[in-house]
Design an enzyme around this catalytic site. Structure first.
Site, mmCIF file in Angstrom:
data_model
loop_
_atom_site.group_PDB
_atom_site.id
_atom_site.type_symbol
_atom_site.label_atom_id
_atom_site.label_comp_id
_atom_site.label_asym_id
_atom_site.label_seq_id
_atom_site.Cartn_x
_atom_site.Cartn_y
_atom_site.Cartn_z
ATOM 1 N N ASN A 147 36.554 38.171 36.450
ATOM 2 C CA ASN A 147 36.903 39.318 37.308
ATOM 3 C C ASN A 147 38.347 39.283 37.794
ATOM 4 O O ASN A 147 38.959 40.323 37.991
ATOM 5 C CB ASN A 147 35.938 39.326 38.499
ATOM 6 C CG ASN A 147 36.387 40.256 39.601
ATOM 7 O OD1 ASN A 147 36.203 41.464 39.541
ATOM 8 N ND2 ASN A 147 37.000 39.675 40.647
ATOM 9 N N THR B 189 39.645 48.849 47.183
ATOM 10 C CA THR B 189 39.957 47.420 47.355
ATOM 11 C C THR B 189 41.474 47.323 47.519
ATOM 12 O O THR B 189 42.188 48.319 47.405
ATOM 13 C CB THR B 189 39.572 46.611 46.094
ATOM 14 O OG1 THR B 189 40.397 47.063 45.002
ATOM 15 C CG2 THR B 189 38.113 46.757 45.713
ATOM 16 N N LYS C 205 44.554 45.064 29.932
ATOM 17 C CA LYS C 205 43.112 45.360 29.905
ATOM 18 C C LYS C 205 42.674 45.763 28.489
ATOM 19 O O LYS C 205 41.548 45.477 28.077
ATOM 20 C CB LYS C 205 42.759 46.442 30.928
ATOM 21 C CG LYS C 205 42.860 45.962 32.378
ATOM 22 C CD LYS C 205 41.892 44.824 32.697
ATOM 23 C CE LYS C 205 41.873 44.473 34.175
ATOM 24 N NZ LYS C 205 40.938 43.384 34.509
ATOM 25 N N TYR D 87 49.417 46.409 33.309
ATOM 26 C CA TYR D 87 47.977 46.430 33.594
ATOM 27 C C TYR D 87 47.202 47.033 32.420
ATOM 28 O O TYR D 87 46.253 46.428 31.919
ATOM 29 C CB TYR D 87 47.713 47.228 34.871
ATOM 30 C CG TYR D 87 46.272 47.200 35.308
ATOM 31 C CD1 TYR D 87 45.733 46.070 35.924
ATOM 32 C CD2 TYR D 87 45.438 48.285 35.093
ATOM 33 C CE1 TYR D 87 44.397 46.036 36.322
ATOM 34 C CE2 TYR D 87 44.106 48.257 35.486
ATOM 35 C CZ TYR D 87 43.594 47.138 36.101
ATOM 36 O OH TYR D 87 42.281 47.106 36.494
HETATM 37 N N1 LIG Z 1 39.638 48.424 42.249
HETATM 38 C C1 LIG Z 1 39.668 49.242 41.217
HETATM 39 O O1 LIG Z 1 39.832 50.471 41.372
HETATM 40 C C2 LIG Z 1 39.459 48.729 39.811
HETATM 41 C C3 LIG Z 1 39.278 49.666 38.774
HETATM 42 C C4 LIG Z 1 39.068 49.194 37.479
HETATM 43 C C5 LIG Z 1 39.041 47.834 37.237
HETATM 44 N N2 LIG Z 1 39.235 46.940 38.280
HETATM 45 C C6 LIG Z 1 39.165 45.509 37.971
HETATM 46 O O2 LIG Z 1 38.187 44.918 38.828
HETATM 47 C C7 LIG Z 1 38.532 43.531 39.056
HETATM 48 C C8 LIG Z 1 38.568 43.251 40.552
HETATM 49 O O3 LIG Z 1 39.540 44.087 41.147
HETATM 50 P P1 LIG Z 1 39.607 44.351 42.710
HETATM 51 O O4 LIG Z 1 39.878 45.788 42.887
HETATM 52 O O5 LIG Z 1 38.458 43.717 43.391
HETATM 53 O O6 LIG Z 1 40.972 43.568 43.038
HETATM 54 P P2 LIG Z 1 41.415 42.707 44.328
HETATM 55 O O7 LIG Z 1 40.714 43.179 45.547
HETATM 56 O O8 LIG Z 1 42.908 42.716 44.272
HETATM 57 O O9 LIG Z 1 40.861 41.249 43.989
HETATM 58 C C9 LIG Z 1 41.367 40.556 42.888
HETATM 59 C C10 LIG Z 1 40.832 39.149 42.917
HETATM 60 O O10 LIG Z 1 41.422 38.426 41.822
HETATM 61 C C11 LIG Z 1 42.001 37.239 42.357
HETATM 62 N N3 LIG Z 1 43.116 36.763 41.543
HETATM 63 C C12 LIG Z 1 44.269 37.400 41.224
HETATM 64 N N4 LIG Z 1 45.046 36.594 40.488
HETATM 65 C C13 LIG Z 1 44.377 35.430 40.334
HETATM 66 C C14 LIG Z 1 44.658 34.207 39.691
HETATM 67 N N5 LIG Z 1 45.810 34.008 39.034
HETATM 68 N N6 LIG Z 1 43.720 33.219 39.718
HETATM 69 C C15 LIG Z 1 42.563 33.411 40.372
HETATM 70 N N7 LIG Z 1 42.252 34.524 41.037
HETATM 71 C C16 LIG Z 1 43.152 35.530 41.008
HETATM 72 C C17 LIG Z 1 42.431 37.609 43.765
HETATM 73 O O11 LIG Z 1 42.663 36.447 44.537
HETATM 74 P P3 LIG Z 1 43.591 36.468 45.876
HETATM 75 O O12 LIG Z 1 42.731 37.017 46.975
HETATM 76 O O13 LIG Z 1 43.966 35.041 46.029
HETATM 77 O O14 LIG Z 1 44.757 37.372 45.550
HETATM 78 C C18 LIG Z 1 41.194 38.388 44.197
HETATM 79 O O15 LIG Z 1 40.154 37.509 44.518
HETATM 80 C C19 LIG Z 1 39.863 43.308 38.352
HETATM 81 O O16 LIG Z 1 39.631 42.766 37.064
HETATM 82 C C20 LIG Z 1 40.425 44.718 38.225
HETATM 83 O O17 LIG Z 1 41.364 44.826 37.191
HETATM 84 C C21 LIG Z 1 39.446 47.367 39.549
#
Ligand SMILES: NC(=O)c1ccc[n+]([C@@H]2O[C@H](COP(=O)([O-])OP(=O)(O)OC[C@H]3O[C@@H](n4cnc5c(N)ncnc54)[C@H](OP(=O)(O)O)[C@@H]3O)[C@@H](O)[C@H]2O)c1
Length: 242
Positions: A88, A200, A169, A165
Site C-alpha cells: 500500500n 487522506t 502506478k 505518480y
Molecule cells: N487517497 C487517494 O485518493 C488514492 C487514490 C488512488 C490510489 N491511492 C493509493 O492508495 C495508497 C494509500 O494512499 P493514501 O491516500 O492512504 O496515502 P497517505 O495517507 O499519504 O499514506 C501513505 C502511506 O504510505 C507510507 N509511505 C510512504 N512512503 C513510504 C516508504 N518509503 N516506506 C514505507 N512507507 C511509506 C506513509 O508513511 P508516512 O506516514 O511515514 O509518510 C503512509 O503510511 C497508495 O498506494 C496510493 O497511491 C490513493
C-alpha cells in the site's frame, strides 16, 4: 471473530492502509502494520487493539532492503508465514509534473517508493507468502496508472499531469501482471486495487470517498476464494482496464 491468517499492510500507520488493516482485523486476521516510523505504526496498532482486533507493528521502510529484510525476519520469527501481503505504501513526489516539466529527482523518488519499494517488499516476503496455504497479494494501484483511462482525452484522468505518480502506478500494474504469471498454479493470487479518490493526506481532504470505502476493494482482493481472479486491476465498480 478470529482466524489464523496473518496479514502485512505496508504504509498502514494512516490513510487507506490503516483502514485496510482495520478491515482485515475485523475479519479476524492478525494484522502487521508496516510503518517506516515504528512509533507511528505502534500507535496505529494500539488503536486497533483497543477496538478488540489483533494488531502489531513492524518498522518497514520500503525503499530500504535492510528494513524490508528485517521486517521479513521478524514476521518469520513471530508467525512463520504470511497469508496476505498488501503493498500500500506510496507517494506523490514533491514536484510531480507533466513530462515537459518534471525534474529527474521527482521521477526517481516516485519509482524508488512506488515501484522498487513494491518489488523489494514482495521479494523479501515471498518465501513467507509461499509458506501460507493460498496466500493473496494486493498491490495498491490507481486509475491514474491505467493507460486506457489516462489515454482517454474525455477522461478527467487525462488532465492529471503527474508523470511520476501515474507512470509509477502503471509500472505497478505490470509488476502485478508479471507476478501473477510467475505464481500461476501455486494457489497465490496477485491483483491490483484502485481505491478511488479518498480523503487522506495524499488524496486531499475534500475527496468524497472515505479511506474505509477505498480500503474495501483491497480487502475483497485480499480475501478472494481459490476461484478468484489473478493478474487483474479492480475498483469498487469491478474490473478496470489496464
Ligand atoms: N487517497 C487517494 O485518493 C488514492 C487514490 C488512488 C490510489 N491511492 C493509493 O492508495 C495508497 C494509500 O494512499 P493514501 O491516500 O492512504 O496515502 P497517505 O495517507 O499519504 O499514506 C501513505 C502511506 O504510505 C507510507 N509511505 C510512504 N512512503 C513510504 C516508504 N518509503 N516506506 C514505507 N512507507 C511509506 C506513509 O508513511 P508516512 O506516514 O511515514 O509518510 C503512509 O503510511 C497508495 O498506494 C496510493 O497511491 C490513493
Amino acid at each position: 471473530m478470529t482466524n489464523d491468517k496473518i496479514a502485512l499492510v505496508t504504509g498502514a500507520n494512516k490513510g487507506i492502509g490503516k483502514e485496510i488493516a482495520r478491515q482485515l482485523g475485523e475479519l479476524g486476521h492478525t494484522v502487521v502494520i508496516g510503518s517506516r516510523d515504528l512509533a507511528r505504526g505502534e500507535a496505529a496498532a494500539k488503536e486497533l487493539v483497543a477496538d478488540g482486533l489483533r494488531a502489531e507493528a513492524v518498522q518497514l521502510e520500503v525503499t530500504s532492503e535492510q528494513s524490508v529484510q528485517a521486517a521479513a525476519t521478524a514476521i518469520e520469527r513471530e508467525h512463520g508465514r504470511l497469508d496476505v501481503l498488501v503493498n500500500n505504501a506510496a507517494i506523490i513526489p514533491d514536484g510531480d509534473a507533466a513530462v515537459s516539466a518534471i525534474a529527474a529527482g521527482a521521477l526517481r523518488a516516485a519509482y524508488e517508493t512506488n515501484v522498487i519499494g513494491v518489488v523489494l517488499t514482495t521479494a523479501a516476503m515471498l518465501p513467507l507468502v509461499r509458506k501460507a496455504a493460498g496466500a493473496r497479494i494486493v498491490n495498491i494501484s490507481s486509475e491514474l496508472g491505467s493507460l486506457t483511462r489516462v489515454g482517454d482525452p474525455e477522461s478527467e484522468m487525462s488532465t492529471m499531469l503527474m508523470l511520476g505518480y501515474n507512470s509509477s502506478k502503471a509500472a505497478v500494474n505490470m509488476v502485478t501482471v508479471m507476478l501473477a504469471n510467475e505464481l500461476r498454479g501455486t494457489g497465490i493470487l496477485v491483483n491490483a486495487a484502485d481505491p478511488g479518490n479518498c480523503a487522506t493526506d495524499m488524496g486531499g481532504w475534500d475527496a468524497l470517498r472515505t479511506p474505509a470505502q477505498g480500503a474495501a476493494v483491497a480487502v475483497r482482493l485480499a480475501t478472494l476464494d481459490a476461484a478468484g481472479p489473478t493478474g487483474e486491476l479492480h475498483a469498487e465498480s469491478g474490473r478496470l482496464p489496464w
